[in-house]
Motif scaffolding. Structure first.
Motif, PDB file in Angstrom:
ATOM      1  N   LEU A 161       0.819  -1.206   0.000  1.00 49.26           N
ATOM      2  CA  LEU A 161       0.000   0.000   0.000  1.00 49.26           C
ATOM      3  C   LEU A 161       0.857   1.263   0.000  1.00 49.26           C
ATOM      4  O   LEU A 161       2.033   1.244   0.375  1.00 49.26           O
ATOM      5  N   LEU A 162       0.245   2.355  -0.401  1.00 52.05           N
ATOM      6  CA  LEU A 162       0.922   3.641  -0.530  1.00 52.05           C
ATOM      7  C   LEU A 162       0.563   4.559   0.633  1.00 52.05           C
ATOM      8  O   LEU A 162      -0.510   4.436   1.237  1.00 52.05           O
ATOM      9  N   ASP A 163       1.458   5.508   0.919  1.00 54.87           N
ATOM     10  CA  ASP A 163       1.243   6.479   1.986  1.00 54.87           C
ATOM     11  C   ASP A 163       1.108   7.866   1.362  1.00 54.87           C
ATOM     12  O   ASP A 163       2.082   8.425   0.862  1.00 54.87           O
ATOM     13  N   PRO A 164      -0.088   8.453   1.373  1.00 54.84           N
ATOM     14  CA  PRO A 164      -0.285   9.748   0.715  1.00 54.84           C
ATOM     15  C   PRO A 164       0.419  10.917   1.398  1.00 54.84           C
ATOM     16  O   PRO A 164       0.514  11.999   0.823  1.00 54.84           O
ATOM     17  N   ARG A 165       0.935  10.716   2.616  1.00 55.92           N
ATOM     18  CA  ARG A 165       1.633  11.798   3.307  1.00 55.92           C
ATOM     19  C   ARG A 165       3.043  12.006   2.772  1.00 55.92           C
ATOM     20  O   ARG A 165       3.620  13.091   2.931  1.00 55.92           O
ATOM     21  N   HIS A 217      -3.390   3.224   1.107  1.00 60.77           N
ATOM     22  CA  HIS A 217      -4.302   2.791   0.046  1.00 60.77           C
ATOM     23  C   HIS A 217      -3.524   2.157  -1.097  1.00 60.77           C
ATOM     24  O   HIS A 217      -2.295   2.327  -1.221  1.00 60.77           O
ATOM     25  N   SER A 218      -4.248   1.455  -1.945  1.00 58.85           N
ATOM     26  CA  SER A 218      -3.641   0.821  -3.109  1.00 58.85           C
ATOM     27  C   SER A 218      -3.420   1.852  -4.219  1.00 58.85           C
ATOM     28  O   SER A 218      -3.877   3.001  -4.136  1.00 58.85           O
ATOM     29  N   GLU A 219      -2.727   1.412  -5.269  1.00 59.18           N
ATOM     30  CA  GLU A 219      -2.383   2.320  -6.372  1.00 59.18           C
ATOM     31  C   GLU A 219      -3.599   2.766  -7.168  1.00 59.18           C
ATOM     32  O   GLU A 219      -3.491   3.643  -8.044  1.00 59.18           O
ATOM     33  N   HIS A 220      -4.763   2.229  -6.858  1.00 59.10           N
ATOM     34  CA  HIS A 220      -5.982   2.609  -7.577  1.00 59.10           C
ATOM     35  C   HIS A 220      -6.419   4.036  -7.263  1.00 59.10           C
ATOM     36  O   HIS A 220      -7.236   4.604  -7.987  1.00 59.10           O
ATOM     37  N   PHE A 221      -5.889   4.616  -6.170  1.00 54.83           N
ATOM     38  CA  PHE A 221      -6.323   5.937  -5.727  1.00 54.83           C
ATOM     39  C   PHE A 221      -5.216   6.974  -5.888  1.00 54.83           C
ATOM     40  O   PHE A 221      -4.024   6.668  -5.752  1.00 54.83           O
ATOM     41  N   THR A 222      -5.640   8.203  -6.133  1.00 53.83           N
ATOM     42  CA  THR A 222      -4.765   9.367  -6.033  1.00 53.83           C
ATOM     43  C   THR A 222      -5.353  10.286  -4.964  1.00 53.83           C
ATOM     44  O   THR A 222      -6.464  10.063  -4.480  1.00 53.83           O
ATOM     45  N   VAL A 223      -4.614  11.323  -4.583  1.00 49.72           N
ATOM     46  CA  VAL A 223      -5.029  12.170  -3.452  1.00 49.72           C
ATOM     47  C   VAL A 223      -5.613  13.483  -3.941  1.00 49.72           C
ATOM     48  O   VAL A 223      -4.954  14.240  -4.665  1.00 49.72           O
ATOM     49  N   ASN A 224      -6.832  13.743  -3.558  1.00 53.15           N
ATOM     50  CA  ASN A 224      -7.473  15.015  -3.879  1.00 53.15           C
ATOM     51  C   ASN A 224      -7.189  16.058  -2.799  1.00 53.15           C
ATOM     52  O   ASN A 224      -6.987  17.237  -3.098  1.00 53.15           O
ATOM     53  N   HIS A 225      -7.166  15.593  -1.535  1.00 50.16           N
ATOM     54  CA  HIS A 225      -6.930  16.523  -0.419  1.00 50.16           C
ATOM     55  C   HIS A 225      -6.573  15.717   0.818  1.00 50.16           C
ATOM     56  O   HIS A 225      -7.077  14.612   1.012  1.00 50.16           O
ATOM     57  N   ILE A 226      -5.704  16.294   1.648  1.00 49.22           N
ATOM     58  CA  ILE A 226      -5.377  15.679   2.938  1.00 49.22           C
ATOM     59  C   ILE A 226      -5.159  16.803   3.937  1.00 49.22           C
ATOM     60  O   ILE A 226      -4.526  17.818   3.630  1.00 49.22           O
ATOM     61  N   GLU A 227      -5.712  16.638   5.146  1.00 48.79           N
ATOM     62  CA  GLU A 227      -5.678  17.731   6.111  1.00 48.79           C
ATOM     63  C   GLU A 227      -5.811  17.189   7.531  1.00 48.79           C
ATOM     64  O   GLU A 227      -6.557  16.238   7.772  1.00 48.79           O
TER      65      GLU A 227
END
Length: 361
Positions: free
Chosen positions: A264-268, A293-303
């Motif tokens: 899994l990937l870490d969006p931070r 999350h898996s590579e199927h997702f990209t990040v729209n926003h993180i807060e």
């Protein structure tokens, strides 16, 4: 006198810097994974004091400077990926349609905290699709019941041991399961969430107990739960999300092992630390609340969201399902030693990946 004081401080700094490299799971060893940012600051202060107060024509002074500089480099190398100067591991989302977006709030509410209105204010403002609460008991369940008209899909496990858990979702939840994988009083939740586009994603909500002198004297229980879930999702071809308070910092060897094993990937990474604990002490904060999350997702926003009276800040993440754009995203890869280490952690508590509920199968 200055030399003796700085030599003692340097010796302590070297000890706590190197201690986490020992794979022992005692709480007093694994606890040193947490304050790497704080120890980096200590190292910089000691380096400055050494330059000012030591005789720089003395070999002992240069030994102190070298050791302190080495500690600074080690701590910096661990936290560097969680700064904006590092390349992002997860792409920023392109517009792939609102129906492919999932918005999640993860909040450790602190069981004794009775400021439910502050969490509800965040829910009202950020309008998540999924709310995950940790440490939520019957009191919290009653207060959050006002959400159920809009959040029709729920999973509830109220406990009075600080490990209760609730999930409230606008999106359909299917094939749900509440499990006690490693410890008989520590739940985890597993389900399929169906996005508005019809895409089905496997979700796992976790809150393993931390290594500490007041709870578990070692990290073995926490580590086993992380590894068994990581192994269970490793070969899954569909979209996956894992979130919760993992009671481990993002840069620790154990969390890195989880990322390697799970894939899994870490969006931070490349975006920031998002230190969520301790909310009341600015000088003692680190990232304990995670989303992978898996590579199927990209990040729209993180807060990181505002204080809700808990010892944790809530985390808010918007993930965009975009299989095509995310296909070339890569995280950490496990080698044979990593897989063997993960198996050892699971064997300590006789858990296997087949013990984890695999929703959708």
């Amino acid at each position: 006198m200055s030399f003796i004081i700085l030599a003692c401080i340097t010796g302590f700094l070297v000890l706590v810097t190197l201690l986490p490299f020992w794979k022992h799971d005692a709480w007093w060893v694994r606890g040193m994974d947490f304050p790497r940012l704080q120890l980096l600051v200590v190292g910089l202060l000691v380096l400055g004091a050494s330059i000012i107060f030591l005789e720089l024509n003395d070999k002992g002074s240069w030994l102190i400077l070298g050791l302190v500089f080495g500690c600074i480099i080690l701590h910096f190398s661990w936290i560097l990926p969680y700064t904006k100067v590092f390349p992002s591991e997860v792409k920023t989302a392109r517009n792939n349609g609102e129906d492919n977006l999932i918005k999640i709030i993860t909040a450790n509410v602190l069981m004794t905290n009775h400021n439910a209105h502050k969490l509800l204010d965040n829910v009202s403002k950020y309008n998540p699709d999924v709310l995950v609460t940790l440490e939520s008991d019957k009191w919290w369940e009653e207060k959050l019941s006002v959400l159920e008209e809009e959040y029709k899909y729920t999973m509830k496990c109220p406990l009075d041991n600080k490990y209760g858990m609730h999930v409230y979702s606008k999106l359909p939840l299917k094939d749900t399961s509440i499990q006690f994988l490693v410890e008989s009083d520590i739940p985890s939740m597993h389900a399929i969430v169906i996005l508005r586009s019809g895409i089905k994603a496997r979700v796992h909500f976790l809150h393993p107990a931390p290594p500490s002198p007041t709870e578990n004297e070692s990290s073995s229980e926490r580590d086993a739960e992380l590894m068994v879930v990581g192994k269970s999702v490793a070969d899954e071809e569909g979209p996956i999300i894992v979130t919760g308070d993992l009671n481990d910092v993002a840069w620790s060897a154990t969390t890195r092992l989880f990322r390697k094993v799970s894939g899994l990937l870490d969006p931070r990474i490349g975006r920031g630390m998002y230190n969520t604990f301790h909310a009341d002490y600015w000088f003692a904060r680190w990232p304990l609340d995670h989303i992978f999350h898996s590579e199927h997702f990209t990040v729209n926003h993180i807060e990181r969201l505002p204080h809700i009276g808990s010892d944790h800040y809530p985390m808010y993440v918007e993930l965009m399902y975009d299989k095509a754009d995310g296909a070339d995203q890569e995280g950490l890869e496990a080698d044979e030693d990593d897989l063997e280490w993960a198996e050892e952690k699971m064997d300590e508590h006789t858990v296997e990946e087949s013990d984890v509920h695999e929703p959708g199968k």
